[in-house]
Design a protein around this motif. Structure first.
Motif, PDB file in Angstrom:
ATOM      1  N   ILE A 114       0.815  -1.213   0.000  1.00 57.87           N
ATOM      2  CA  ILE A 114       0.000   0.000   0.000  1.00 57.87           C
ATOM      3  C   ILE A 114       0.850   1.265   0.000  1.00 57.87           C
ATOM      4  CG2 ILE A 114      -0.241   0.385   2.488  1.00 57.87           C
ATOM      5  CD1 ILE A 114      -3.258   0.764   1.940  1.00 57.87           C
ATOM      6  N   ARG A 115       2.118   1.106   0.319  1.00 54.97           N
ATOM      7  CA  ARG A 115       2.949   2.283   0.443  1.00 54.97           C
ATOM      8  C   ARG A 115       3.415   2.822  -0.901  1.00 54.97           C
ATOM      9  NH1 ARG A 115       8.788   3.868   1.754  1.00 54.97           N
ATOM     10  NH2 ARG A 115       8.935   2.606  -0.139  1.00 54.97           N
TER      11      ARG A 115
ATOM     12  N   GLU B 241      -6.349   9.914  -0.897  1.00 55.92           N
ATOM     13  CA  GLU B 241      -6.671   9.250   0.361  1.00 55.92           C
ATOM     14  C   GLU B 241      -8.107   8.726   0.341  1.00 55.92           C
ATOM     15  OE1 GLU B 241      -6.747  11.391   4.391  1.00 55.92           O
ATOM     16  OE2 GLU B 241      -4.881  10.272   4.395  1.00 55.92           O
TER      17      GLU B 241
ATOM     18  N   PHE C 111      -4.988  -9.034   1.308  1.00 61.49           N
ATOM     19  CA  PHE C 111      -4.661  -9.020   2.728  1.00 61.49           C
ATOM     20  C   PHE C 111      -3.216  -9.426   2.983  1.00 61.49           C
ATOM     21  CE2 PHE C 111      -9.367  -9.380   3.116  1.00 61.49           C
ATOM     22  CZ  PHE C 111      -9.537  -8.139   3.695  1.00 61.49           C
ATOM     23  N   LYS C 112      -2.649 -10.124   2.010  1.00 60.00           N
ATOM     24  CA  LYS C 112      -1.254 -10.523   2.138  1.00 60.00           C
ATOM     25  C   LYS C 112      -0.358  -9.290   2.308  1.00 60.00           C
ATOM     26  CE  LYS C 112       1.465 -14.234   0.299  1.00 60.00           C
ATOM     27  NZ  LYS C 112       1.054 -15.514  -0.324  1.00 60.00           N
ATOM     28  N   THR C 113      -0.680  -8.238   1.607  1.00 57.13           N
ATOM     29  CA  THR C 113       0.147  -7.033   1.775  1.00 57.13           C
ATOM     30  C   THR C 113      -0.494  -6.019   2.701  1.00 57.13           C
ATOM     31  OG1 THR C 113      -0.810  -6.118  -0.243  1.00 57.13           O
ATOM     32  CG2 THR C 113       1.334  -7.147  -0.434  1.00 57.13           C
ATOM     33  N   LEU C 114      -1.781  -6.198   2.935  1.00 51.61           N
ATOM     34  CA  LEU C 114      -2.497  -5.183   3.702  1.00 51.61           C
ATOM     35  C   LEU C 114      -2.539  -5.523   5.189  1.00 51.61           C
ATOM     36  CD1 LEU C 114      -3.677  -2.801   2.316  1.00 51.61           C
ATOM     37  CD2 LEU C 114      -5.904  -3.871   2.360  1.00 51.61           C
ATOM     38  N   GLY C 115      -2.455  -6.803   5.495  1.00 52.13           N
ATOM     39  CA  GLY C 115      -2.647  -7.231   6.870  1.00 52.13           C
ATOM     40  C   GLY C 115      -4.124  -7.425   7.140  1.00 52.13           C
TER      41      GLY C 115
ATOM     42  N   TRP D  98      -5.729  -1.150  11.740  1.00 52.63           N
ATOM     43  CA  TRP D  98      -4.347  -0.690  11.700  1.00 52.63           C
ATOM     44  C   TRP D  98      -3.868  -0.326  10.311  1.00 52.63           C
ATOM     45  CZ3 TRP D  98      -3.685   1.017  15.987  1.00 52.63           C
ATOM     46  CH2 TRP D  98      -4.118   0.331  17.123  1.00 52.63           C
ATOM     47  N   VAL D  99      -4.475  -0.955   9.355  1.00 49.06           N
ATOM     48  CA  VAL D  99      -4.101  -0.623   7.995  1.00 49.06           C
ATOM     49  C   VAL D  99      -4.202   0.884   7.809  1.00 49.06           C
ATOM     50  CG1 VAL D  99      -4.871  -0.693   5.611  1.00 49.06           C
ATOM     51  CG2 VAL D  99      -4.778  -2.789   6.945  1.00 49.06           C
TER      52      VAL D  99
ATOM     53  N   ASN E 267      -3.288   3.090   9.281  1.00 49.66           N
ATOM     54  CA  ASN E 267      -2.084   3.829   9.644  1.00 49.66           C
ATOM     55  C   ASN E 267      -1.624   4.737   8.512  1.00 49.66           C
ATOM     56  OD1 ASN E 267      -0.717   3.873  12.076  1.00 49.66           O
ATOM     57  ND2 ASN E 267      -0.241   1.703  11.944  1.00 49.66           N
TER      58      ASN E 267
ATOM     59  N   LEU F  49      -3.463   6.461   6.749  1.00 53.30           N
ATOM     60  CA  LEU F  49      -4.394   7.578   6.575  1.00 53.30           C
ATOM     61  C   LEU F  49      -4.178   8.648   7.642  1.00 53.30           C
ATOM     62  CD1 LEU F  49      -7.680   5.564   6.025  1.00 53.30           C
ATOM     63  CD2 LEU F  49      -6.091   6.436   4.302  1.00 53.30           C
TER      64      LEU F  49
ATOM     65  N   ARG G  97       2.076   8.348  10.152  1.00 54.10           N
ATOM     66  CA  ARG G  97       1.997   8.901   8.813  1.00 54.10           C
ATOM     67  C   ARG G  97       2.449  10.348   8.746  1.00 54.10           C
ATOM     68  NH1 ARG G  97      -2.255  11.004   4.829  1.00 54.10           N
ATOM     69  NH2 ARG G  97      -2.273  12.488   6.559  1.00 54.10           N
TER      70      ARG G  97
ATOM     71  N   TRP H 100       2.695  -5.861  10.318  1.00 60.21           N
ATOM     72  CA  TRP H 100       1.873  -5.009   9.463  1.00 60.21           C
ATOM     73  C   TRP H 100       2.241  -3.552   9.548  1.00 60.21           C
ATOM     74  CZ3 TRP H 100       0.656  -7.964   6.089  1.00 60.21           C
ATOM     75  CH2 TRP H 100       0.193  -9.258   6.361  1.00 60.21           C
TER      76      TRP H 100
ATOM     77  N   ASN I 109       3.961  -1.825   6.888  1.00 61.33           N
ATOM     78  CA  ASN I 109       3.291  -1.369   5.680  1.00 61.33           C
ATOM     79  C   ASN I 109       3.829  -0.021   5.221  1.00 61.33           C
ATOM     80  OD1 ASN I 109       1.398  -2.731   4.156  1.00 61.33           O
ATOM     81  ND2 ASN I 109      -0.092  -2.698   5.808  1.00 61.33           N
TER      82      ASN I 109
ATOM     83  N   ARG J  62      10.636  -4.536   4.676  1.00 60.34           N
ATOM     84  CA  ARG J  62       9.517  -5.116   5.373  1.00 60.34           C
ATOM     85  C   ARG J  62       9.691  -6.612   5.552  1.00 60.34           C
ATOM     86  NH1 ARG J  62       3.292  -4.940   3.272  1.00 60.34           N
ATOM     87  NH2 ARG J  62       2.589  -6.489   4.784  1.00 60.34           N
TER      88      ARG J  62
END
Lengths: 192, 192, 192, 192
Positions: free
Chosen positions: C20-21, C47, C97-101, C106-107, C109, C111, D21, D106, D109, D116
């Motif tokens: 996501i980064r 966003e 979800f593999k990269t997002l968790g 918490w994802v 984060n 935002l 962030r 996570w 991310n 990571r």
DNA sequence: AATGAATGAGATTTCATTCAT
DNA sequence: CATGAATGAAATCTCATTCAT
């Protein structure tokens, strides 16, 4: 074409509301209640809309000076009438000029240099017409010998001075009530 | 800070070259020979640069009216000096004012409404200072009874008239050579 | 609106590919095969796109817990079904979800804090719904007396444990095949 | 190196204040009361600072599981101690985890994919260490036969469940007071 | 004639990093 | 070691204009 006028009027309303800066095509379309694409049916570009708006004002100015010139009267009387007509013109559009400023030449700072020149020249033409009345007044010996263009520019500036005071709220009486005073000031200055 | 001045000067040069419209941050940086990011080290935003530029001019105006006010002389003499100083100021920056226009208040049309108000007010303060000299002249009976602010606005407008003629090339002689004529015009008008 | 979905889907694909980064507007536009400007036709900001994406997931979560709640069955059975539905949901989106968790809270984060709070709260609402089933199970005496919210959080965590194992490749069998085991683990623990 | 710690601590403070962030190098330098350039004397990049921060936490985690492992006691007792130590660790840093989330994997991310991965792997190592205790417990017949890694992941998840409740304010009692309950839950589930 | 969804060039601004002092 | 002014690549977002319907 009614739509064209609608659009110009919409721009005027927006100018009154928020000044000339940052007006978008979207905004104009919304205010004029037409689709954005329609703007481009009547105008070549957004800038073109502003130019038409300014040209409308210039046209009014031209008409008004012609009217004063054309009258059968002494040159000084004609000058007095020009002052009156001009003040009435500004009074009518006082809200727009409040955000736009009085000097149409400079307003065009928001335009590209080429277009601007054309507007400026047209603006000078008006002053040139005034200068002809001044020249007549000199001939009639009511105004002393001087470069007529100089006399015209000074007269217009004094008129703008009063419009400026009205616009900035130093003065609330209708502009044309000052016509006599302005003529006197122009003719005799502020001294005693 | 030298860099800050460099940047302002760069903007002036660009204004002389192509007017105030459509100046980009890239352009300013290039002209000032600094990196784009450096602009934002010294100014909050691009608009802020313009504001500083205009404020510099306003500051000069303030200084010049103070200078005229502070002199030990008859009020009319002070007015004459103010005219002279002001003309010199415009002469010095004639190229910039050629594209910017003389009326700093209206120039700010390119700015957001809030900032603009502040600049306008500062501009009025200068005129208010002039009005104090006018008031003194009235007391000294060299100027007839009138609203001093009105007298000040008219005087400034007449000065602008001459600056305008110079700017537009009707006149090529240095502006301050007209100082005497302007004072006379102001005091005695155009009539004979 | 099909375009909106295209854009969200494009973002999902990019997340799968590179996390996501550091996703840029350019990248999203390219992947969604629309112009960059189009993104801003459908979303207020970049966003906002992420928020919509996360909200879509949250909505799915809400639906799925409602579905389990609404069934006519013993509370423990409902919990079992919730587990199954939830696992299916994660299985379906396993790549994302593999990269997002797994923890949508918490994802966020990535935002700004304000938006994040809103998402978090919505996330808690889902757990609160689970807690109602737990409360029912307590009433039915199949779960021992405890704070229902506590029971819900623990259950969700155990589910996440298995999703995590699947995501990190400890486990390759489809997630929902573990549903029975998870329920048993939840009810009886790991002891003998 | 004291400066290095200062910088990491500064970042922690900022995270507590506004989340992870949008933290800038300027901000870190200001908070750490060093010059911006100094950051790059102690860290390769801004990202490197975050990595060190996370690695510090991971190191603490490693230490704590080693401590529990190394004790001379029954495996179940060791698990109980691990729970206690882990909860103490989270309690100590509760403010940071409030904005960071509990799952260090996570959290990353916000980092580039390569870095990571390294952090994630280190995180798994910790769980692997826990799984060894679980394996011992299975051998000692206090835990039923199961994949030890599975048992470890589930345990850690349950711990996180309680940390989450603490973090989100469902619970205000110090985390480690829940250690016994968590072990019981892990061993015997929620059923009666 | 009228629409408004779509475009994409281009503008502003940020910020990690460097390097001369 | 430490500094912080300067950099400039890169990111977000805007908006005049077009064009298929």
């Amino acid at each position: 074409m009614a739509k064209k006028k609608n659009i110009i009027d919409a721009v005027k309303k927006i100018i009154v509301r928020k000044g000339i800066r940052g007006i978008t095509a979207d905004e104009i379309a919304r205010e004029a209640k037409v689709a954005k694409g329609t703007l481009y049916l009547y105008f070549k570009s957004k800038e073109d809309i502003f130019i038409c708006l300014l040209e409308d004002f210039l046209r009014e100015g031209e008409v008004l000076v012609e009217k004063a010139s054309g009258e059968r009267a002494a040159a000084v009387k004609k000058l007095g009438n020009f002052i009156k007509y001009d003040l009435k013109f500004y009074e009518k559009n006082v809200k727009v000029f409040k955000t736009l400023g009085t000097d149409l030449g400079w307003v065009s700072n928001v335009l590209g240099t080429e277009k601007r020149k054309r507007l400026m020249e047209r603006h000078f033409e008006i002053i040139k017409s005034v200068s002809k009345i001044v020249a007549a007044a000199i001939k009639e010996k009511s105004v002393r010998k001087m470069e007529p263009m100089e006399g015209a520019v000074v007269l217009v500036s004094i008129i703008h001075a009063y419009v400026g005071m009205r616009i900035h709220g130093f003065e609330n009486t209708p502009l044309h009530s000052h016509a006599g005073k302005i003529l006197k000031l122009y003719m005799a200055g502020v001294g005693r």
